[in-house]
Enzyme design. Structure first.
Site, PDB file in Angstrom:
ATOM      1  N   HIS A 122      47.837  38.102  46.899  1.00  0.00           N
ATOM      2  CA  HIS A 122      47.801  37.196  45.737  1.00  0.00           C
ATOM      3  C   HIS A 122      48.910  37.659  44.774  1.00  0.00           C
ATOM      4  CE1 HIS A 122      46.137  35.634  41.921  1.00  0.00           C
ATOM      5  NE2 HIS A 122      45.345  34.847  42.632  1.00  0.00           N
ATOM      6  N   ASP A 150      42.324  45.413  46.397  1.00  0.00           N
ATOM      7  CA  ASP A 150      42.042  44.209  45.617  1.00  0.00           C
ATOM      8  C   ASP A 150      40.809  43.568  46.255  1.00  0.00           C
ATOM      9  OD1 ASP A 150      41.822  41.637  44.720  1.00  0.00           O
ATOM     10  OD2 ASP A 150      43.949  41.138  44.928  1.00  0.00           O
ATOM     11  N   GLN A 204      38.109  38.883  46.225  1.00  0.00           N
ATOM     12  CA  GLN A 204      37.376  37.935  47.088  1.00  0.00           C
ATOM     13  C   GLN A 204      36.227  38.595  47.823  1.00  0.00           C
ATOM     14  OE1 GLN A 204      37.641  34.762  47.099  1.00  0.00           O
ATOM     15  NE2 GLN A 204      39.433  34.710  45.782  1.00  0.00           N
ATOM     16  N   LYS A 238      34.289  35.936  39.985  1.00  0.00           N
ATOM     17  CA  LYS A 238      34.264  35.616  41.424  1.00  0.00           C
ATOM     18  C   LYS A 238      33.013  36.172  42.090  1.00  0.00           C
ATOM     19  CE  LYS A 238      39.286  35.450  41.873  1.00  0.00           C
ATOM     20  NZ  LYS A 238      39.568  34.012  41.996  1.00  0.00           N
ATOM     21  N   CYS A 287      48.159  30.898  44.632  1.00  0.00           N
ATOM     22  CA  CYS A 287      48.773  32.102  44.043  1.00  0.00           C
ATOM     23  C   CYS A 287      49.190  33.067  45.147  1.00  0.00           C
ATOM     24  CB  CYS A 287      47.834  32.796  43.063  1.00  0.00           C
ATOM     25  SG  CYS A 287      47.414  31.784  41.659  1.00  0.00           S
TER      26      CYS A 287
END
Ligand code: PLP
Length: 405
Positions: A122, A199, A202, A225, A363
């Protein structure tokens, strides 16, 4: 084991009609809907307390401080960090990566060091590192992915040259749903002497994320999220590293003492939290974590897996649909394009049917370039979706294809 998942009625946003249709939310990768308990927790903070934290001796402030620090303990438990000193509240994943990038550039990273990311990232995990490249003389390298959208592990291993000091990658691609072999990649990075940043934006709402099991040095995620509020997120860091790193932002609350000559920084985690934090956000995030901890993750994963496999099977039966990214391990997210239909037009037509999908580059423009498409349509599933939602979206595709035939 048959575990009941939360009902659509737990999510007030799903009670609305869009253009005369019941809303189908297939955009959870962008943001998840909020259960009632999260909305209530935020409402209660503003209704009953709403005081600042770590400052006053009055009861409302002490209550707010206790609630804020309880939220940190919830976050620690959720990520299985060793201590609350390893949990920094941020504004979200983007903010966490920027904070860490600034701090690393002042502390650990030196000009000539390299940072390795992957082609799946991203923009939030690309642009902050480009800033270090452009302003601090750090090199930025990209680990390639395969034609299916999987990480090329041999190339990743080969990219781990001695100058690589940090490897930063997403656990789950927001654009095409690839699940990365995080533990294995962390091991390879550590063997080469590099630090690791995951990261988990998600991953957190879909699979268990245990920082000790993953073995990572840093991890970031966003509250919104994972059923929590916007504007709140987490940065996990190994205590020894956070101790070593200088603060990225300065001001109130992150100090022990200040004179015009010298400031002594506060202990962890306050050292990294300057100014009034997002108190309501932290409290709402704790409610979201509580909500998530009450559902076994395997039930969420199994449910989303069933929806994804059904959606993929049905999409493959439509000749005008082409999937973008066919990774070996994929969860919750499927991306595709439709012949002769621009994804943005498709997005508007889905909306006419009350179906919220994401159409765009997600993104992740370098990833779109890899697949040679400007944009895709993305369906992302969460625990409140069901087969009926998928069927409605499939019917919508038929209608869209007729419009463009
Ligand atoms: N990383 C990934 C993999 C994401 O999916 C996102 C958001 O979509 C981000 C980072 C940025 O998250 P936020 O906008 O909450 O800061």
């Amino acid at each position: 084991m048959n575990i009941a998942l939360p009902l659509k009625t737990d999510f007030p946003a799903l009670q609305q009609k869009i253009k005369g249709h019941d809303l189908v939310w297939l955009d959870s990768a962008s943001t998840t809907l909020k259960p009632k308990s999260v909305i209530t927790a935020v409402h209660q903070y503003y209704t009953h307390c709403s005081a600042n934290v770590h400052r006053s001796v009055h009861t409302p402030s002490e209550e707010a401080t206790a609630a804020y620090e309880r939220s940190r303990e919830m976050a620690r438990k959720f990520l299985n960090a060793r201590s609350t000193t390893e949990i920094i509240f941020t504004a979200g994943t983007t903010d966490g990566i920027n904070l860490l990038a600034t701090s690393l550039s002042r502390g650990i990273l030196k000009p000539g060091n390299a940072i390795l990311i992957t082609q799946l990232e991203h923009h939030a995990n690309i642009v902050p590192w480009q800033m270090l490249r452009d302003y601090h003389g750090v090199n930025l390298r990209i680990a390639p992915i395969t034609a299916t959208g999987d990480i090329d592990l041999d190339a990743f291993r080969a990219a781990m040259t001695p100058d690589v000091k940090l490897v930063a990658f997403s656990a789950l691609s927001n654009a095409i749903g690839t699940v990365l072999p995080v533990q294995q990649m962390v091991r390879i990075a550590h063997e080469a002497g590099a630090l690791t940043l995951i990261d988990a934006a998600q991953a957190v709402a879909t699979m268990p994320v245990d920082v000790q099991a993953l073995g990572c040095d840093f991890l970031v995620c966003s509250g919104h999220k994972m059923f929590g509020p916007t504007g709140i997120g987490l940065l996990y860091g190994r205590e020894t590293l956070l101790d070593e790193l200088p603060p990225a932002r300065t001001g109130g609350d992150m100090i022990k003492s200040v004179t015009f000559e010298k400031t002594v920084f506060n202990d962890l985690p306050a050292k990294f939290e300057a100014g009034t934090p997002n108190i309501a956000g932290a409290i709402g995030l704790a409610a979201a974590i509580d909500f998530l901890l009450n559902i076994p993750f395997e039930a969420i994963t199994r449910h989303e897996e069933a929806l994804l496999q059904y959606a993929i099977m049905k999409l493959q039966e439509i000749p005008a649909v082409r999937r973008i990214g066919t990774p070996q391990k994929q969860v919750s997210i499927v991306s595709f394009v439709m012949e002769n239909v621009h994804p943005h037009d498709a997005g508007s037509l889905f909306d006419d049917d009350g179906i919220a999908v994401r159409a765009g580059h997600h993104c992740a423009q370098p990833l779109m370039q890899h697949f040679n498409v400007p944009a895709t349509i993305r369906w992302s599933f969460s625990l409140y979706n069901d087969m009926h939602d998928v069927n409605r979206a499939l019917e919508s595709i038929e209608r869209i294809l007729k419009v463009f035939s």
